[in-house]
Every structure is written in structure tokens, then in C-alpha cells.
Design a protein around this motif. Structure first.
Motif, PDB file in Angstrom:
ATOM      1  N   UNK A   1       0.843  -1.186   0.000  1.00 13.82           N
ATOM      2  CA  UNK A   1       0.000   0.000   0.000  1.00 13.82           C
ATOM      3  C   UNK A   1       0.884   1.244   0.000  1.00 13.82           C
ATOM      4  N   UNK A   2       0.381   2.312  -0.570  1.00 13.42           N
ATOM      5  CA  UNK A   2       1.084   3.586  -0.512  1.00 13.42           C
ATOM      6  C   UNK A   2       2.473   3.516  -1.102  1.00 13.42           C
ATOM      7  N   UNK A   3       3.355   4.339  -0.579  1.00 15.10           N
ATOM      8  CA  UNK A   3       4.737   4.350  -1.046  1.00 15.10           C
ATOM      9  C   UNK A   3       5.605   3.554  -0.082  1.00 15.10           C
ATOM     10  N   UNK A   4       6.761   3.112  -0.579  1.00 13.87           N
ATOM     11  CA  UNK A   4       7.718   2.385   0.239  1.00 13.87           C
ATOM     12  C   UNK A   4       8.887   3.297   0.581  1.00 13.87           C
ATOM     13  N   UNK A   5       9.221   3.371   1.848  1.00 11.67           N
ATOM     14  CA  UNK A   5      10.382   4.150   2.261  1.00 11.67           C
ATOM     15  C   UNK A   5      11.621   3.585   1.578  1.00 11.67           C
ATOM     16  N   UNK A   6      12.405   4.419   0.977  1.00 10.05           N
ATOM     17  CA  UNK A   6      13.592   4.089   0.166  1.00 10.05           C
ATOM     18  C   UNK A   6      13.214   3.451  -1.168  1.00 10.05           C
ATOM     19  N   UNK A   7      11.918   3.309  -1.466  1.00  2.00           N
ATOM     20  CA  UNK A   7      11.502   2.818  -2.770  1.00  2.00           C
ATOM     21  C   UNK A   7      11.486   1.314  -2.933  1.00  2.00           C
ATOM     22  N   UNK A   8      11.825   0.578  -1.898  1.00  2.00           N
ATOM     23  CA  UNK A   8      11.835  -0.887  -1.986  1.00  2.00           C
ATOM     24  C   UNK A   8      11.781  -1.466  -0.587  1.00  2.00           C
ATOM     25  N   UNK A   9      11.339  -2.718  -0.486  1.00  2.00           N
ATOM     26  CA  UNK A   9      11.309  -3.404   0.799  1.00  2.00           C
ATOM     27  C   UNK A   9      11.701  -4.864   0.589  1.00  2.00           C
ATOM     28  N   UNK A  10      12.779  -5.285   1.274  1.00  2.00           N
ATOM     29  CA  UNK A  10      13.129  -6.703   1.289  1.00  2.00           C
ATOM     30  C   UNK A  10      12.090  -7.457   2.106  1.00  2.00           C
ATOM     31  N   UNK A  11      11.756  -8.659   1.672  1.00  2.00           N
ATOM     32  CA  UNK A  11      10.835  -9.487   2.438  1.00  2.00           C
ATOM     33  C   UNK A  11      11.186 -10.951   2.227  1.00  2.00           C
ATOM     34  N   UNK A  12      10.688 -11.778   3.111  1.00  2.00           N
ATOM     35  CA  UNK A  12      10.881 -13.221   3.014  1.00  2.00           C
ATOM     36  C   UNK A  12       9.517 -13.874   2.866  1.00  2.00           C
ATOM     37  N   UNK A  13       9.444 -14.872   2.002  1.00  2.00           N
ATOM     38  CA  UNK A  13       8.206 -15.612   1.817  1.00  2.00           C
ATOM     39  C   UNK A  13       8.449 -17.070   2.173  1.00  2.00           C
ATOM     40  N   UNK A  14       7.539 -17.631   2.946  1.00  4.01           N
ATOM     41  CA  UNK A  14       7.637 -19.023   3.407  1.00  4.01           C
ATOM     42  C   UNK A  14       6.342 -19.726   3.044  1.00  4.01           C
ATOM     43  N   UNK A  15       6.458 -20.856   2.370  1.00  2.00           N
ATOM     44  CA  UNK A  15       5.295 -21.638   1.954  1.00  2.00           C
ATOM     45  C   UNK A  15       5.496 -23.078   2.405  1.00  2.00           C
ATOM     46  N   UNK A  16       4.473 -23.676   2.976  1.00  2.51           N
ATOM     47  CA  UNK A  16       4.505 -25.095   3.315  1.00  2.51           C
ATOM     48  C   UNK A  16       3.198 -25.738   2.881  1.00  2.51           C
TER      49      UNK A  16
END
Length: 730
Positions: free
Chosen positions: A530-545
Motif C-alpha cells: 500500500x502507498x509508497x515504500x520508504x527508500x523505494x523498496x522493501x526486502x521481504x521473506x516468503x515461506x510456503x509449506x
């Protein structure tokens, strides 16, 4: 063989072979690995942050001295190890007294399943890894349980009972078995809490992965608006973790549930025990640990769990899930600082926190052994929340967060990456979306989580009671869709703190999880913001089981048989399998060592064989670096260097009066020939492709226990001629 090659197996077989032999030799966090982490950080930003914290510390010390000069009692110590000390000044001028959080673990977190001879038998103990401990005073480094693995990190002269209890729960070697630490091979670097933020920032900048903080603000000495608030100290710790994204802080929730200290909680009355978290326990990026009373079964399963009567409850005022997890804090035996051989028991979230910290350290050790790298803090945190044992109603709550820490389940998710789980570290750029399509395996519930280390919150509370302004800066969203239906993540409502979690648009948590019961077929996972991201990007981790990432099945290959022979080789074949790597092993019968070969095809030629020598072979399926089947039944054969086929044996001449019978048929262990034979009669067992796999004297029982199930021909030769008959080996 036409198959999709999994990502773990791309390139040459060298990397896979290296896994089998080299991972055993890699221990601990080497300097090169620390340098790899350091080089990924913005060191200028961390240096600036440390300078800010240093300046803040100088100002704070000056203000604290003013309180002392006015006759304030700035420190108190108690026999059970509890310490109370004036340590900070709030933005509103409130003096903040910190206190250790014991109230006068290993099994609850299931860390014991990861040890040598544990249920998973992974041989994990934390060897070579460092864990930071900040506390009231430093550990008694000379205690017999530490073997030189506990060090004084800041030169503090004040040895603390509480610090020694906490450190023992982390790393005690087990000279006294009941006092064995969770990560009993790790090293602990102990520090006094006086300069905690500065020292942690410096250590994190140099590659520290985890630290334990079993202390917090004393709850009976602050105004009510402090409870559940995102304040300056919460912001500082989030900023440290954001600038050092491999570093994770673990803190105790506190022991104030029955304190009646918050007269105006965001939910209920002061007698209900809600809304009691303070200080860095309300930070977004760290893990806040509650205390639980539990019962664990012999297979590591959670049989019972309830929140401990002492453990402080959430929510925080903006409605985030806090505490995050629960651990064992009930009557934990650990090292005492009285002597180098003394022990004591302690109860409280102070002891629950290091149980979780030690388990997380073992998971970092395991990930490095499997994949050669350490997880980012968001991945580690997300993995712990994703695999926690849910308690009571489905979804999170404000008592034990996402549930009781389960290191066994977390390790199994790591084992099954690219098989039925995914653990990926990604970056979401502003205005973009991340998407992937997966197939549910139909065996377990499908779960997908995202976790991210969020920039520090821009809003900090300066006196507003029960302020609900979100501390979240970058609001990421996960959704799962199938056939026009959209699945949402869990969320909680602080105004209804006792109500079960619901599914909807989560606006406050930097961790979101979706669960789909009885999932079938194909789903699309999408991550947006949503909205804007501070610094223009966001690292994230995705976990699926609960997904079917590979079509491979970890089942012993079937149908192993001899396809053909030549002058110096024999070719084996077996039933092909999709997306499966095979390991073929063979050796001269009775030899000590096997020769191994990895291949994708279901045909393999054994070359340079010697005539007259008996050989045995077996195969197994490999689905990932960590998922493989049992070996198939072994096949045995005597190499004769001839090209033969079954019809040759059936065409041999023989005396019409020479007749044979075999029993039992089907045979299991032994086969007996019934015929008029001389003592010199010999037999050969021939496969359907005409290859002799066993021979010997025909009189007496014939051992067929080593043969694979299937149809064979028994050929008996005597002075009267040669006769054959078929039998089945079951």
C-alpha cells in the motif's frame, strides 16, 4: 528422461556431491561469513546510528546523575537474582527503571529433537556460533558448564546471578544434565545492560545474528499511557535491526500479568492482565517471548499449553500481534553465580526467552549447513512464527502470539525446501507486485507467510493514552487466489482482545500468514504494498509449506533388474520417476565400500567388471539436497562376460527322465530343489533378461533372501543333462 530439473540441482553434480561430504565439516560462523554479512550492510548508516546513540547516552547519563544526586535509590538487588536499576528517561521525563524478568526449555521449543540422537538426529548444538546476552551484570564466565565458551563482552566487573541463569539456559554443556543449555555448543558474549543499544548496534554491524534480552521496564513505575506504546526506545531497536537485517533481538515479555499496574488498558480492566508490554517489547522487528506451561509428547508433539500466570499479555496499542511466541519459563534449572559449580532454578519470561533464542541459533546453524548461508532476521523470525504450534483457537492471539516455538517443525520446513516448502528472500520494488503459482500437496494445510524487517516507525507516543496510530512504515500485503476466490491473512483487534483472530486486510503487522485448510490443486500467491515504500523498496521473506514444489517422490525405486550384459559390463534398469535424481551404488559382494554414481536416467552401465565375481547393486531416489528415499532392495549377480538370453537355457537338451521341482514357490528366504540329482549337480538363477545372478551347488537349500521380488528361472545341471523351471521371489 524428460524432466524438469529442480533449482537446487542446476549446474554440475559437483555441488550435490559436495553437500553429501562437506556439510559435515562446516561449523560455525567464520570470519569470511561475517564479512559477507557486513559487506551487505550500509555501514555508513550504521556508523551514523551508533554516533546518535552515543550522543543520546551521554545526555542520558547526565540526567540520571541528577536523579542520583537528589537521593533517588537507583539500584536494588534481591536474593533470587532480580535487579532493578534506573536506566533511562522517557520523552516525557518519566524515570524508567529496568528490571530482570524472572519470577520467584529446551523440550518445549523442541530443540532437543535437533540434537544428535534426537528425533531428527541432526547433530545441532550451536558449535561455532556466537549469541549476545545483555543483562543486569555479566555472566560468571568461569562456571564449569561453560568450558570457556562464555566471555565478558564489555569488561563489566559486576557478575550477575540473573545473567548467569540466562546464559546457562542458552549454552550450558550439561555436566549437570538437567541444566543443559538449549544451544550447548555455542558461545555467549555477555554484556551489562548500561550501553545495550550502542553495543548491540556495534555487534550487529559486525555480523552478530542473535541476542537475548531478559529484562525490561519495571511496570509499577510508569504512567498508564506507556503500556503498549511505541516509544523512543522501541523505535531505536527497530532502527538497529533495520540497518543490520541479519540481526534479530529476542526479548522477554515480562511478568506483570497479575500486577494490576495498568489501570486503563486498551481492553478490559487491570485485573484481566491485558496491555502490559513496555519498551523494546513493543518493537516491530524483534521477537517478544511469553511464558507458557506445556506438556510435550514423546514424538515432540504439543499435548497441552496455556499461558503462564505470570506472563505479561498484549496487545500493543496499534493492534499488532504481541507477544510473538511462547516458550518454557517454568522452574528452569540453570547455572548460578554463587560458585563455579552451583545451580539454581528460576521461573519467568526471563527463562522462556533464552529457550527460544537458543532454538533460533540452532536453526541458523542448520540453514548454514544445508545451504551455506545464514538466514536474514526476517526469514528466521518468519520461519519461527510460520511453524509455531497454534494454541486454542486457530490463528494468533494476544497471550502467546502465534503459539509455542517448535524448532522441529521449523527444521523440517528447511529440510523440505524445493520439495514441499519454499523459503525465499525477495525484494518488492515500489509499484510492483511479486507473484508465484504453487500446487497444494493435498496432504497438509497450505500455508504462506511473508515477513519483513520494517523501517523504524515515524510516530512515537509522547503521552497519548492507548494511541492506535500504526507503527508500521511499509505495509506489505499477501493474498492467495484460486478460481476467483481470494484468501486473506490473519488479523487481531485490540478492542476485542479475547476474541479469536479473523481473516482480513492486516494494516499493522510486519508478518502476515494465510492458511487454507484442505487445499487442493493450483493457487496463486501475490505480494503487493500500500502507498509508497520508504527508500523505494522493501526486502521481504516468503515461506510456503504444504505445497507440491517437485513431482519427485521420496520412495525407493522399484523394478531394479539387469537389462543386458557385454564382455566387461552389465547394464541395470529400473522404473523411471519424474524430476528424480538417482544414486546408484554397487560393489563386489561382501566388500566394505560402495561405489556411487548420480544420474537422472533410469539406466546405468556397470563397467570394468571381473568374470566370476559376484556383485550387488542398489539405488535410491533423491528429491532435494535433504530429501531422499530408502535404498531399493539389493540385486545380486555373478558376472560371466557373456551375452545370454533366457531362450538359450530353455533350448538346452536334457534327459526326459530328469525332472525337477522347487518349493516353496513363491519363495521368501530359501528355495529347495526336489529332483534325482548327484552330489555334483549345480544350479544357476537367471533373470528374465537371461543374466545369471547366482549359482552354486544344487543339493540343499538355496538362499534367495537377497533377491529382489520378481520372476526368475532356476537352471539345474547334472550328469543327466540340464533342466529349468520358473519360480517367483516374493
Amino acid at each position: 528422461m524428460d524432466c524438469k530439473i529442480p533449482t537446487w540441482a542446476t549446474g554440475t553434480f559437483t555441488s550435490l556431491t559436495f553437500f553429501f561430504f562437506a556439510t559435515i565439516l562446516i561449523y560455525g560462523q567464520s570470519e569470511s561469513q561475517k564479512e559477507l554479512i557486513r559487506s551487505s550492510y550500509n555501514q555508513n548508516a550504521i556508523t551514523d546510528l551508533i554516533s546518535e546513540l552515543e550522543a543520546e547516552q551521554k545526555t542520558k547519563v547526565s540526567k540520571l546523575q541528577q536523579f542520583q544526586s537528589k537521593g533517588w535509590r537507583t539500584m536494588e538487588k534481591f536474593q533470587d537474582g532480580t535487579v532493578i536499576q534506573l536506566k533511562d528517561i522517557g520523552t516525557d521525563g518519566t524515570p524508567l527503571f529496568y528490571t530482570t524478568l524472572n519470577d520467584p526449555s529446551r523440550q518445549v521449543s523442541r530443540a532437543h529433537t535437533l540434537y544428535t540422537d534426537g528425533l531428527l538426529d541432526l547433530g545441532l548444538d550451536g558449535t561455532g556460533l556466537d549469541v549476545g546476552v545483555w543483562d543486569a551484570g555479566v555472566v560468571l564466565t568461569t562456571h564449569q558448564e561453560f568450558d570457556g565458551r562464555a566471555t565478558n563482552g564489555d569488561g563489566s566487573s559486576e557478575v550477575g546471578l540473573h545473567a548467569t541463569l540466562v546464559t546457562g539456559n542458552l549454552i550450558s554443556s550439561g555436566i549437570k544434565p538437567n541444566a543443559k543449555g538449549v544451544a550447548y555448543g555455542a558461545k555467549a558474549i555477555s554484556h551489562n545492560w548500561t550501553r545495550d543499544k550502542i553495543e548491540v548496534a556495534e555487534a550487529a554491524a559486525n555480523g552478530l545474528l542473535l541476542s537475548n534480552h531478559s529484562y525490561g521496564i519495571k511496570s509499577d513505575r510508569v504512567p498508564d499511557w506507556y503500556f503498549g506504546s511505541y516509544i523512543r526506545v522501541s523505535q531505536d531497536w527497530d532502527k538497529i535491526m533495520y540497518n543490520a537485517p541479519y540481526y534479530l533481538m529476542v526479548t522477554a515479555a515480562g511478568n506483570s500479568q497479575k500486577s494490576f499496574d495498568n489501570d486503563v488498558p486498551i481492553y478490559g480492566t487491570n485485573a484481566d492482565g491485558f496491555d502490559l508490554l513496555l519498551g523494546f517489547a513493543t518493537s516491530k522487528n524483534g521477537l517478544t517471548i511469553a511464558g507458557a506451561n506445556t506438556k510435550i509428547g514423546s514424538k515432540g508433539e504439543l499435548e497441552e499449553a496455556r499461558i503462564a500466570a505470570y506472563s505479561s499479555l498484549g496487545p500493543v496499542d496499534d493492534g499488532r500481534v504481541k507477544p510473538d511466541l511462547a516458550g518454557d519459563g517454568s522452574t528452569i534449572l540453570s547455572t548460578s553465580s554463587q560458585t563455579n559449580t552451583s545451580y539454581d532454578s528460576s521461573t519467568g519470561t526471563s527463562m522462556a526467552a533464552p529457550g527460544v533464542t537458543g532454538s533460533l541459533l540452532l536453526l541458523q546453524q542448520y540453514h548454514e549447513q544445508l545451504y551455506g548461508t545464514y538466514m536474514k532476521a526476517a526469514t528466521l523470525k518468519g520461519l519461527a512464527l510460520h511453524t509455531a504450534d497454534d494454541v486454542d483457537a486457530q490463528g494468533p492471539d494476544y497471550k502467546m502470539g502465534w503459539g509455542v516455538m517448535n524448532a522441529k517443525s521449523a527444521a523440517e520446513v528447511l529440510q523440505q525446501i524445493e520439495y514441499n516448502s519454499l523459503v525465499k528472500e525477495e525484494t518488492l520494488n515500489e509499484g510492483e507486485a511479486f507473484s508465484l503459482t504453487i500446487v497444494a500437496n493435498g496432504i497438509e494445510d497450505l500455508m504462506a507467510s511473508i515477513s519483513w524487517t520494517d523501517p523504524e516507525g515515524e510516530y512515537i507516543n509522547r503521552g497519548e493514552l492507548n494511541a492506535t496510530t500504526p507503527a508500521l512504515t511499509n505495509d506489505l500485503d499477501i493474498r492467495i487466489t484460486k478460481d476467483g476466490e481470494t484468501y486473506f491473512p490473519w488479523k487481531l483487534n485490540p478492542a476485542k482482545a479475547t476474541s479469536a483472530a479473523i481473516k482480513g486486510d492486516n494494516l499493522v503487522d510486519p508478518y502476515e500468514r494465510i492458511e487454507i485448510d484442505a487445499a487442493r490443486s493450483e493457487y496463486t500467491i501475490t505480494v503487493t504494498h500500500k502507498g509508497s515504500l520508504k527508500t523505494g523498496a522493501q526486502d521481504f521473506s516468503i515461506i510456503v509449506s504444504g505445497a507440491q514444489i517437485s513431482n519427485c517422490r521420496a520412495e525407493a525405486p522399484s523394478g531394479l533388474e539387469i537389462l543386458s550384459s557385454s564382455e566387461n559390463s552389465t547394464t541395470l534398469t529400473w522404473v523411471e520417476a519424474e524430476e528424480t535424481l538417482f544414486e546408484v551404488q554397487y560393489r563386489a559382494y561382501g566388500a566394505d565400500d560402495w561405489t556411487s554414481q548420480l544420474l537422472w536416467e533410469n539406466v546405468f552401465e556397470l563397467s570394468n567388471l571381473e568374470i566370476g565375481i559376484s556383485y550387488e547393486a542398489r539405488i535410491r531416489a533423491i528429491c532435494t539436497e535433504n530429501i531422499e528415499s530408502e535404498y531399493s532392495e539389493e540385486i545380486q549377480f555373478e558376472f560371466n562376460g557373456l551375452e545370454t538370453s533366457l531362450y538359450e537355457y530353455e533350448a538346452f537338451g536334457y534327459d526326459e527322465d530328469f525332472q525337477i521341482m522347487v518349493y516353496p514357490n513363491p519363495a521368501v528366504e530359501w528355495l529347495t530343489v526336489e529332483a534325482e540329482m548327484s552330489n555334483d549337480a549345480v544350479y544357476s538363477i537367471v533373470t528374465s533378461s537371461g543374466n545369471i545372478i547366482k549359482s552354486g551347488q544344487a543339493r540343499g537349500p538355496i538362499d534367495v533372501s537377497c533377491l529382489a521380488s520378481g520372476l526368475y528361472v532356476l537352471v539345474v545341471q547334472d550328469y543327466a543333462g540340464m533342466k529349468s523351471t520358473k519360480f517367483y521371489k516374493s
